[in-house]
Design an enzyme around this catalytic site. Structure first.
Site, PDB file in Angstrom:
ATOM      1  N   GLN A 181      41.735  36.281  34.434  1.00  0.00           N
ATOM      2  CA  GLN A 181      40.628  37.355  34.734  1.00  0.00           C
ATOM      3  C   GLN A 181      41.140  38.636  34.741  1.00  0.00           C
ATOM      4  O   GLN A 181      42.001  38.957  34.505  1.00  0.00           O
ATOM      5  CB  GLN A 181      40.177  36.813  35.600  1.00  0.00           C
ATOM      6  CG  GLN A 181      40.069  34.995  36.142  1.00  0.00           C
ATOM      7  CD  GLN A 181      38.645  34.696  37.214  1.00  0.00           C
ATOM      8  OE1 GLN A 181      38.676  34.220  37.732  1.00  0.00           O
ATOM      9  NE2 GLN A 181      37.762  36.124  37.174  1.00  0.00           N
ATOM     10  N   HIS A 182      40.111  39.250  34.749  1.00  0.00           N
ATOM     11  CA  HIS A 182      40.145  40.402  35.128  1.00  0.00           C
ATOM     12  C   HIS A 182      40.951  41.374  33.643  1.00  0.00           C
ATOM     13  O   HIS A 182      40.318  43.115  34.217  1.00  0.00           O
ATOM     14  CB  HIS A 182      40.703  40.963  35.964  1.00  0.00           C
ATOM     15  CG  HIS A 182      40.981  39.794  37.275  1.00  0.00           C
ATOM     16  ND1 HIS A 182      38.733  39.977  37.609  1.00  0.00           N
ATOM     17  CD2 HIS A 182      40.791  39.461  38.217  1.00  0.00           C
ATOM     18  CE1 HIS A 182      38.747  38.828  38.904  1.00  0.00           C
ATOM     19  NE2 HIS A 182      39.915  38.479  38.928  1.00  0.00           N
ATOM     20  N   ASP A 184      40.188  31.863  33.964  1.00  0.00           N
ATOM     21  CA  ASP A 184      41.793  30.775  33.511  1.00  0.00           C
ATOM     22  C   ASP A 184      41.297  30.012  35.537  1.00  0.00           C
ATOM     23  O   ASP A 184      41.361  28.688  34.700  1.00  0.00           O
ATOM     24  CB  ASP A 184      42.862  31.072  34.127  1.00  0.00           C
ATOM     25  CG  ASP A 184      43.124  31.968  35.416  1.00  0.00           C
ATOM     26  OD1 ASP A 184      42.442  32.795  35.953  1.00  0.00           O
ATOM     27  OD2 ASP A 184      44.297  32.944  35.026  1.00  0.00           O
TER      28      ASP A 184
END
Length: 492
Positions: free
Chosen positions: A80-81, A243
């Site tokens: 992520q991110h 994820d």
């Protein structure tokens, strides 16, 4: 046949699932290189993700002997991110800054202030911005790399980027988009006004991907790529997700009453909710799920990344490291390690360093230091679980995933520290399995719960029940951990 892909921090994993026979036919992985630097910089070349996906896919086919033309759909899970900013030709303008990059801490603090503090963030986004989120990475790129910033035509997350490579489509779904910092997690829509605070020069209609539902396809594999991979024409690519969201699917955590806890590079704790949540703590992120509903989540940044540093410091392999941890007593004879090597998100200490306390001439042993780093990572997750407050009430089981879950000593430690029953799914790479299940759901329709019931199997041999004496001992050790947090960082 369905393929699940998980692009993590350290590697990309691929699994092949036969839904009709309810079994995983094969899996493979290929590593990535992490570029680390001063000030908390942690970046990766997105090209390495593509190379790793290709390599893992080919290795999986070689070991299974399956004809790739039997594959019907692919699902992608991603860390992520991460910021993947592309130019007009679809090439990254700068290496991807990752979830664990803390170089942008000052930009994140400024953004929170511009949005009106925690209350303003909650009002516009349904969560409070964290340094790891994508938003502050864009602001950093604007100020630190203006020549790259000026060439931005698309803003994607890692899994969005792999979907783009597979299909040529720029799309996103609510689960992964929740962690950008410019997405309303309650209304499940982009916040153009927040992006304007971050990057006023960028047109949101141009740079943001089109939002799709979790059960919708991102597209089909590009014909030329399908030929390269040996696939049939028309192979569907599902929406995919972060994820953590796909890991929840891969553990069957798609209804209230369960907690998924990941002992990976980072540590995550999440629980399903049918409605948006307002947690007692700003450290609990009101993320959306990648199958519908919401996935309140806490993330700590130092789990196997921390244990690996101590393991390698002593030159130990995994088996020898586990033996040292098991040999030391609970509490490591008074040694406490706050393992904030990468800064920390929970508690909010993005610029913190690791610290070691309680050393004497008697207890300074490799075994105690090995035990202390595992306990420090686990106690940090217990701190994160405490932040859930009433949201964790009624939880009857923790489903443990990630590399650390393979350790019997660590599984028992999680059970004793949390006072909860712990069990692992048979497939530890839950995000890759969840991606394959989502791909099957997207392709076949029906109920995702039915697919989870068929494919998510629990490993009874991994079950760990909390031991009353150990639970009592860890209650005192957790109090010591909290005391060290207060002493070192003013966290109460």
């Amino acid at each position: 046949m369905y393929v699940g892909v998980d692009c993590g921090t350290q590697s990309t994993k691929v699994v092949l699932v036969d839904v009709d026979d309810a079994r995983v036919l094969g899996e493979a992985s290929r590593p990535h290189r992490l570029d680390e630097g001063e000030g908390g910089r942690r970046e990766q070349d997105p090209g390495e993700w593509i190379a790793a996906l290709r390599g893992a896919f080919e290795a999986m086919l070689a070991t299974t002997g399956i004809d790739p033309r039997a594959i019907r759909a692919i699902g992608v899970s991603g860390q992520q991110h991460g910021l993947v900013a592309l130019d007009e030709s679809g090439q990254p303008v700068h290496p991807a800054k990752l979830w664990c990059d803390t170089e942008t801490a000052a930009w994140n603090a400024e953004l929170i202030q511009r949005l009106g503090g925690e209350a303003g963030c909650l009002d516009r986004l349904g969560l409070v911005l964290q340094t790891g989120y994508t938003a502050s990475k864009i602001a950093w790129l604007r100020d630190a790399r203006p020549e790259a910033y000026e060439r931005i035509e698309s803003l994607l997350l890692p899994h969005d980027y792999l979907n783009f490579w597979l299909t040529g489509e720029r799309v996103a779904e609510a689960g992964d988009a929740s962690g950008t910092g410019y997405f309303d997690t309650r209304a499940q829509r982009w916040r153009h006004d927040v992006l304007a605070e971050i990057a006023p020069e960028l047109d949101p209609e141009r740079v943001l991907p089109r939002l799709i539902e979790s059960h919708e396809p991102a597209g089909i594999v590009r014909p030329e790529l399908a030929r390269e991979l040996g696939l049939s024409d028309g192979v569907l690519v599902s929406s995919g997700g972060g994820d953590n969201m796909l890991g929840a699917i891969g553990t069957g955590n798609i209804r209230p009453g369960l907690v998924t806890l990941s002992l990976g590079t980072s540590g995550t704790i999440c629980a399903h909710s049918p409605e948006p949540v307002v947690a007692d703590s700003a450290m609990v992120a009101n993320f959306c799920a990648s199958h519908g509903g919401w996935l309140p989540l806490v993330c700590t940044m130092n789990v196997t990344s921390a244990t690996t540093r101590i393991r390698e410091l002593f030159g130990l392999d995994l088996e020898s490291f586990g033996e040292r941890v098991a040999a030391a007593p609970i509490g490591a004879e008074g040694v406490t390690l706050l393992p904030f090597f990468n800064g920390e998100r929970v508690p909010m200490l993005p610029e913190a360093n690791a610290s070691l306390d309680g050393l004497t001439s008697v207890n300074t042993t490799p075994a105690n230091l090995c035990r202390a780093v595992v306990e420090g990572a686990t106690l940090g997750l217990r701190y994160g679980l405490d932040q859930f407050g009433h949201l964790a009430e009624g939880v009857h089981e923790i489903r443990l995933i990630g590399g650390g879950s393979r350790s019997p000593v660590w599984r028992q430690m999680v059970a004793d520290v949390t006072g909860s029953r712990v069990i692992c799914p048979e497939i530890a790479d839950a995000a890759a399995l969840g991606a394959a299940l989502q791909a099957a759901w997207c392709h076949r329709g029906g109920e995702l719960a039915d697919l989870c019931a068929r494919l998510v199997h629990l490993d009874e041999a991994s079950r760990a029940e909390p031991e009353p004496a150990s639970v009592a001992a860890y209650r005192e050790i957790y109090a010591r951990y909290r005391h060290r947090l207060a002493e070192r960082h003013g966290i109460h």
